[in-house]
Design an enzyme around this catalytic site. Sequence first.
Site, mmCIF file in Angstrom:
data_model
loop_
_atom_site.group_PDB
_atom_site.id
_atom_site.type_symbol
_atom_site.label_atom_id
_atom_site.label_comp_id
_atom_site.label_asym_id
_atom_site.label_seq_id
_atom_site.Cartn_x
_atom_site.Cartn_y
_atom_site.Cartn_z
ATOM 1 N N GLY A 70 52.470 54.365 20.194
ATOM 2 C CA GLY A 70 51.678 55.384 19.526
ATOM 3 C C GLY A 70 52.505 56.196 18.536
ATOM 4 O O GLY A 70 52.047 56.522 17.437
ATOM 5 N N GLN A 194 44.947 59.041 23.430
ATOM 6 C CA GLN A 194 44.383 59.473 24.719
ATOM 7 C C GLN A 194 42.934 59.009 24.894
ATOM 8 O O GLN A 194 42.384 59.105 25.992
ATOM 9 C CB GLN A 194 44.422 61.000 24.836
ATOM 10 C CG GLN A 194 45.818 61.567 25.013
ATOM 11 C CD GLN A 194 46.414 61.245 26.365
ATOM 12 O OE1 GLN A 194 45.718 61.070 27.369
ATOM 13 N NE2 GLN A 194 47.723 61.153 26.431
ATOM 14 N N SER A 214 47.988 53.280 21.858
ATOM 15 C CA SER A 214 49.204 52.940 22.601
ATOM 16 C C SER A 214 48.839 52.262 23.915
ATOM 17 O O SER A 214 48.016 52.780 24.676
ATOM 18 C CB SER A 214 49.993 54.217 22.867
ATOM 19 O OG SER A 214 51.066 53.941 23.748
ATOM 20 N N GLY A 215 49.475 51.118 24.185
ATOM 21 C CA GLY A 215 49.137 50.313 25.356
ATOM 22 C C GLY A 215 49.274 51.022 26.692
ATOM 23 O O GLY A 215 48.410 50.902 27.563
ATOM 24 N N THR A 252 60.423 40.903 15.185
ATOM 25 C CA THR A 252 59.896 39.820 16.015
ATOM 26 C C THR A 252 58.796 40.346 16.918
ATOM 27 O O THR A 252 58.960 41.378 17.574
ATOM 28 C CB THR A 252 61.030 39.203 16.848
ATOM 29 O OG1 THR A 252 62.031 38.715 15.952
ATOM 30 C CG2 THR A 252 60.527 38.058 17.724
ATOM 31 N N CYS A 339 56.899 65.500 26.923
ATOM 32 C CA CYS A 339 57.922 65.586 25.883
ATOM 33 C C CYS A 339 58.516 66.982 25.797
ATOM 34 O O CYS A 339 59.651 67.156 25.397
ATOM 35 C CB CYS A 339 57.334 65.229 24.523
ATOM 36 S SG CYS A 339 56.180 63.886 24.617
HETATM 37 C C1 LIG Z 1 51.510 59.365 24.440
HETATM 38 C C2 LIG Z 1 50.984 59.843 23.142
HETATM 39 C C3 LIG Z 1 51.565 59.444 21.936
HETATM 40 C C4 LIG Z 1 52.813 58.600 21.877
HETATM 41 O O1 LIG Z 1 52.578 57.275 22.254
HETATM 42 P P1 LIG Z 1 53.842 56.367 22.702
HETATM 43 O O2 LIG Z 1 53.273 54.991 22.812
HETATM 44 O O3 LIG Z 1 54.270 56.905 24.015
HETATM 45 O O4 LIG Z 1 54.861 56.472 21.645
HETATM 46 C C5 LIG Z 1 51.004 59.884 20.759
HETATM 47 N N1 LIG Z 1 49.906 60.663 20.765
HETATM 48 C C6 LIG Z 1 49.313 61.059 21.908
HETATM 49 C C7 LIG Z 1 48.090 61.899 21.837
HETATM 50 C C8 LIG Z 1 49.835 60.665 23.129
HETATM 51 O O5 LIG Z 1 49.249 61.074 24.248
#
Ligand SMILES: *Cc1c(COP(=O)(O)O)cnc(C)c1O
Length: 407
Positions: A70, A194, A214-215, A252, A339
């Site tokens: 993400g 989210q 984000s996975g 890759t 974070c």
């Molecule tokens: C977790 C999160 C991210 C970051 O994603 P990552 O895959 O952990 O780098 C970005 N935005 C939001 C709202 C998130 O909750």
Amino acid sequence: MFVYADNAATMPLSPAALSAMRPFLEENYGNASSIYSVARDARRALEDARRTIAGALGAAPEEIYFTAGGTEADNWALVGACEAKRNQGGQGGQRDRGGRGAQDGRHMIVSAIEHHAVLHTAQHLQKQGFELTVLPVDKLGRVAASQVQEALRPDTVLVSCMTANNEVGTIQPIEEIGRLCHASGVWFHTDAVQAIGHIPLDLSSLPVDMLSLSGHKFGGPKGIGALFLRRGVRLPPLLHGGGHERGLRSGTENVAGAVGMAAALRESTLGMAEDIRRTSAMRDRLIAALSAIPYAFLTGDPENRLPGNASFVFACVEGESLVLNLDMAGVCASSGSACSSGSLDPSHVLLALGLPHEVAHGSLRLTISGDTTPEQVDYLISQVIAAVARGRAMSPLWDAAAQKPIQ
Ligand SMILES: *Cc1c(COP(=O)(O)O)cnc(C)c1O
């Protein structure tokens, strides 16, 4: 008992995702860009994953670009949009639709409660000379579309507003904001990290040009995500190299990651209606029980919030000490975002909601999932009540005799 109540920070890998990934971590290790058969299998799996993800979002496969998560997708969207528009005036993309003629883009709008992946990238671009408007939110964490309208300028390149907030769970009016952007020919990006896999989103009808996902936030593996770039929205590459991802994101391919993310998204999309019903019923019970604690305040929008989010501030306790206390009871929770823990500043999100510093310090975020059981919710309730009571008993600001904060 063990209760994982920090699903907004990351989710456990779903068994379906793990078994889909396994072959690509074991026998099928080929580089998806090579031409022998082991590699062709990997390439096929990668493109299947792209199709699955596109299908779940209402997008076309060629609009999905894999990233390392993400954070990378957010960085790419903001940096890419600024670079694409810096000296281009009215050329390319949807800027033309506003019919504003050529003008160099140099202004960007983001909300005050964006994830740091957006906020810090925007501030970085500001240092490079871009002008930045940070939109305030109301006390429920909502961005008003009318404020986006007022902030738009002829040289605005991009508006970025998250679909749902990671700390307080507020869901934003992104359809309305996107429509306003498009009426002015401005690109609209949403960090939907989210939201994807948790609430329905359909890119075939949403006025969104770029979307980050984000996975690991919906049961896939960590280190894989994607940026949706609507057809016609052309960004320069963030990473340069061998020309992977149609020349836009070299490196890759993480085949196992993409396959796992696709399996997790397929699973969460199929089960979404039931998951929302089940999770939000448990969340509401959690919210009702914890709201009964004296001087406890729900943060975020009580109506329009993510199904699994129960976030609070408790007067006269430190959020960090609640988290440590709960950990000893087998409960994983967070205070502010993962974070920002480790820093002494309260979360920028809670401050943007208008909470005073001392109150924002008493924040606790519980994020449950469809795998949480009703017994675990009971346990969460009893442990949070106990942890708040213990914290207050030790607080010089709490008058235990009168059961209230000392003014
Ligand atoms: C977790 C999160 C991210 C970051 O994603 P990552 O895959 O952990 O780098 C970005 N935005 C939001 C709202 C998130 O909750």
